[in-house]
Design a protein around this motif. Structure first.
Motif, short mmCIF file in Angstrom:
data_model
loop_
_atom_site.label_atom_id
_atom_site.label_comp_id
_atom_site.label_asym_id
_atom_site.label_seq_id
_atom_site.Cartn_x
_atom_site.Cartn_y
_atom_site.Cartn_z
N ASP A 301 -38.04 3.92 50.29
CA ASP A 301 -38.81 3.80 51.53
C ASP A 301 -39.85 4.91 51.66
OD1 ASP A 301 -37.41 1.56 52.27
OD2 ASP A 301 -35.95 2.65 53.49
N GLU A 302 -39.54 6.09 51.18
CA GLU A 302 -40.45 7.22 51.33
C GLU A 302 -41.31 7.46 50.09
OE1 GLU A 302 -40.31 12.04 52.37
OE2 GLU A 302 -38.48 10.79 52.46
N HIS A 303 -40.82 7.09 48.91
CA HIS A 303 -41.49 7.52 47.68
C HIS A 303 -42.00 6.39 46.80
CE1 HIS A 303 -40.28 11.66 48.43
NE2 HIS A 303 -39.05 11.23 48.67
N LEU A 304 -41.88 5.13 47.24
CA LEU A 304 -42.35 4.03 46.40
C LEU A 304 -43.88 4.01 46.34
CD1 LEU A 304 -40.92 1.76 44.82
CD2 LEU A 304 -41.39 0.24 46.76
N CYS A 305 -44.41 3.74 45.17
CA CYS A 305 -45.85 3.77 44.96
C CYS A 305 -46.52 2.55 45.59
CB CYS A 305 -46.16 3.80 43.47
SG CYS A 305 -45.82 2.23 42.61
N ILE A 334 -35.29 14.87 39.41
CA ILE A 334 -35.96 13.85 40.22
C ILE A 334 -36.44 14.45 41.53
CG2 ILE A 334 -35.63 11.68 41.48
CD1 ILE A 334 -33.77 10.76 39.27
N LYS A 335 -35.60 15.28 42.13
CA LYS A 335 -36.00 15.93 43.38
C LYS A 335 -37.25 16.78 43.17
CE LYS A 335 -32.68 17.36 46.00
NZ LYS A 335 -31.57 18.14 46.59
N GLY A 336 -37.31 17.47 42.03
CA GLY A 336 -38.49 18.28 41.73
C GLY A 336 -39.74 17.43 41.58
N TYR A 337 -39.64 16.30 40.86
CA TYR A 337 -40.78 15.41 40.70
C TYR A 337 -41.29 14.91 42.05
CZ TYR A 337 -39.75 14.95 35.66
OH TYR A 337 -39.53 15.18 34.33
N LEU A 338 -40.37 14.48 42.91
CA LEU A 338 -40.76 13.93 44.19
C LEU A 338 -41.38 14.98 45.09
CD1 LEU A 338 -37.74 11.54 44.89
CD2 LEU A 338 -39.97 10.99 43.86
N ARG A 339 -40.85 16.18 45.07
CA ARG A 339 -41.44 17.26 45.87
C ARG A 339 -42.84 17.61 45.38
NH1 ARG A 339 -36.15 21.18 46.26
NH2 ARG A 339 -35.25 20.24 48.13
N ALA A 340 -43.05 17.47 44.09
CA ALA A 340 -44.37 17.76 43.54
C ALA A 340 -45.39 16.71 43.94
CB ALA A 340 -44.29 17.86 42.01
N GLY A 341 -44.94 15.53 44.36
CA GLY A 341 -45.86 14.48 44.79
C GLY A 341 -45.77 13.20 44.00
N ALA A 342 -44.77 13.07 43.12
CA ALA A 342 -44.66 11.88 42.28
C ALA A 342 -44.22 10.66 43.09
CB ALA A 342 -43.66 12.13 41.15
N TRP A 343 -44.62 9.50 42.59
CA TRP A 343 -44.16 8.22 43.13
C TRP A 343 -43.05 7.64 42.27
CZ3 TRP A 343 -49.92 6.79 43.14
CH2 TRP A 343 -50.48 6.98 44.40
N ILE A 344 -42.15 6.88 42.89
CA ILE A 344 -41.26 5.98 42.17
C ILE A 344 -41.99 4.65 42.08
CG2 ILE A 344 -39.07 4.75 42.23
CD1 ILE A 344 -37.93 7.14 43.80
N CYS A 345 -42.15 4.11 40.88
CA CYS A 345 -43.04 2.96 40.68
C CYS A 345 -42.32 1.64 40.51
CB CYS A 345 -43.95 3.22 39.47
SG CYS A 345 -45.14 4.53 39.78
N GLY A 346 -41.11 1.55 41.02
CA GLY A 346 -40.42 0.28 40.95
C GLY A 346 -38.92 0.45 40.81
N GLU A 347 -38.23 -0.67 40.65
CA GLU A 347 -36.78 -0.66 40.54
C GLU A 347 -36.33 -0.02 39.23
OE1 GLU A 347 -35.38 -4.63 41.01
OE2 GLU A 347 -36.03 -4.78 43.11
N PRO A 348 -35.13 0.54 39.20
CA PRO A 348 -34.65 1.21 37.99
C PRO A 348 -34.32 0.22 36.87
CG PRO A 348 -32.96 1.24 39.69
CD PRO A 348 -34.19 0.69 40.33
#
Length: 381
Positions: A301-305, A334-348
């Motif tokens: 909800d918060e990090h999807l591209c 993963i927490k580090g990536y998201l804090r840096a500004g990364a998006w999750i680009c879809g389902e795992p």
């Protein structure tokens, strides 16, 4: 094949075993005696309190830790205070921004310095009462840093052996290499290999594998394309770098090594004018996939591209058959990536060889969090 080497000597706040030493800025370990260190001068730009914690993870951690040292001294007879520091340039910011996992929480400080050559550094350490103030002139003591790009099959082999110990022996992954004790696949020969070496111990203690756009064209694909359909990223390929196989030696998981690796990645992106990072961020399937499904359900909800950057798993994790309401912890990387500004680009996707659920990650450099951009890329705003 190029090799980016970041040499490392673990000093005041990180012992050789990766445990927090609890040393204040005015303390030195016995191993630091009689060691020659280079000296650089700078001025304190700012000081802010932070919380320091450590963590332990097979894949890596983004917890705060300090390496190297700054001797604070007003030139001409100052107070002689010392603080532990992240070695070299632009690596302390991540340690300060993400020092939130694991060990007993401690009060720390992040000190921003402007060096005489114009560099901005951020240093994180346990608060020893040094009371550094903006405008104070200090000297930075550095030891053991050796950064270079080179072709070195011996060091690449050592990094591949480290990967095997972490992924094969610790995590139980099925690795395709034909050489016992070595994690090697067809992409390795086309990749740049980022390493952190403990020069005192003479061993590689952390590594990332980097696939540049030109090398991806040469090998025919990105590694991620084995797990995801990247069609919607086609227009980014000329500026898109893939990272993977991130791992850290079990004796060095205090946080210092991952910060050095991230600093090396930032430098790699900056020097080569790349704009996007992609990769697969792994979640353990130890709970049968229920924790991975729950984590994705919470983060999307918060990090999807945006839809135009969406990647589609070739072997999707069967989300509908799994619980999605568990209180699953976010892995530190993963927490580090998201804090840096990364998006999750879809389902795992499910990776049966590593028995992990892999999230597709995309980090546009333009989205890099301001603190990370300042400390890793040298941005002013």
């Amino acid at each position: 094949m190029r090799f980016l080497n970041i040499g490392l000597s673990l000093l005041a706040a990180v012992t050789i075993t990766g445990c927090a030493s609890g040393l204040g800025g005015g303390d030195y370990e016995r191993t630091e005696a009689r060691r020659v260190m280079s000296v650089r001068m700078g001025v304190v730009e700012g000081v802010r309190p932070v919380k320091l914690e450590g963590t332990s993870s097979p894949i890596g951690t983004v917890a705060g830790a300090a390496v190297g040292g700054i001797a604070g001294s007003t030139v001409g007879g100052g107070k002689g205070a010392n603080i532990a520091a992240v070695v070299g340039a632009v690596v302390g910011g991540l340690a300060g921004a993400a020092a939130e996992e694991g060990m007993t929480r401690k009060q720390g400080i992040e000190v921003t310095l402007k060096m005489d050559n114009g560099e901005l550094l951020a240093i994180v350490q346990e608060d020893g009462g040094e009371n550094f103030v903006p405008g104070e002139r200090v000297r930075l003591l550095q030891d053991g840093r050796n950064t270079r790009l080179a072709t070195c099959p011996t060091e690449i082999l050592e990094a591949q052996k480290l990967r095997y110990r972490v992924f094969g022996e610790e995590m139980g992954a099925r690795l395709p290499s034909r050489v016992p004790g070595v994690d090697r696949d067809l992409y390795d020969a086309f990749c740049d290999h980022l390493i952190v070496r403990d020069e005192d111990a003479g061993r590689i203690v952390g590594t990332y594998r980097i696939l540049s756009p030109a090398s991806a064209r040469e090998v025919g694909s990105y590694y991620s394309e084995n797990e995801f359909d990247l069609t919607r990223l086609r227009h980014l390929r000329g500026r898109m770098v893939e990272i993977g196989r991130s791992c850290i030696d079990a004796d060095y998981r205090s946080g210092a090594v991952i910060t050095l690796l991230w600093a090396g990645l930032a430098r790699y992106m900056l020097e080569n004018n790349y704009d996007y990072l992609i990769g697969c961020a792994s979640i353990s399937m130890a709970h049968g996939g229920h924790a991975a499904a729950s984590l994705y359900n919470r983060l999307k909800d918060e990090h999807l591209c945006p839809l135009e950057y969406r990647m589609f798993p070739r072997t999707p994790l069967p989300l509908q058959a799994l619980r999605q309401d568990l209180d699953a912890d976010t892995p530190p990387l993963i927490k580090g990536y998201l804090r840096a500004g990364a998006w999750i680009c879809g389902e795992p996707a499910w990776d049966p060889d590593f028995n992990t659920a892999d999230l597709p990650i995309l980090l546009p450099v333009s989205r890099l969090d301001a603190r990370y951009a300042k400390h890793f890329m040298g941005n002013k705003d």
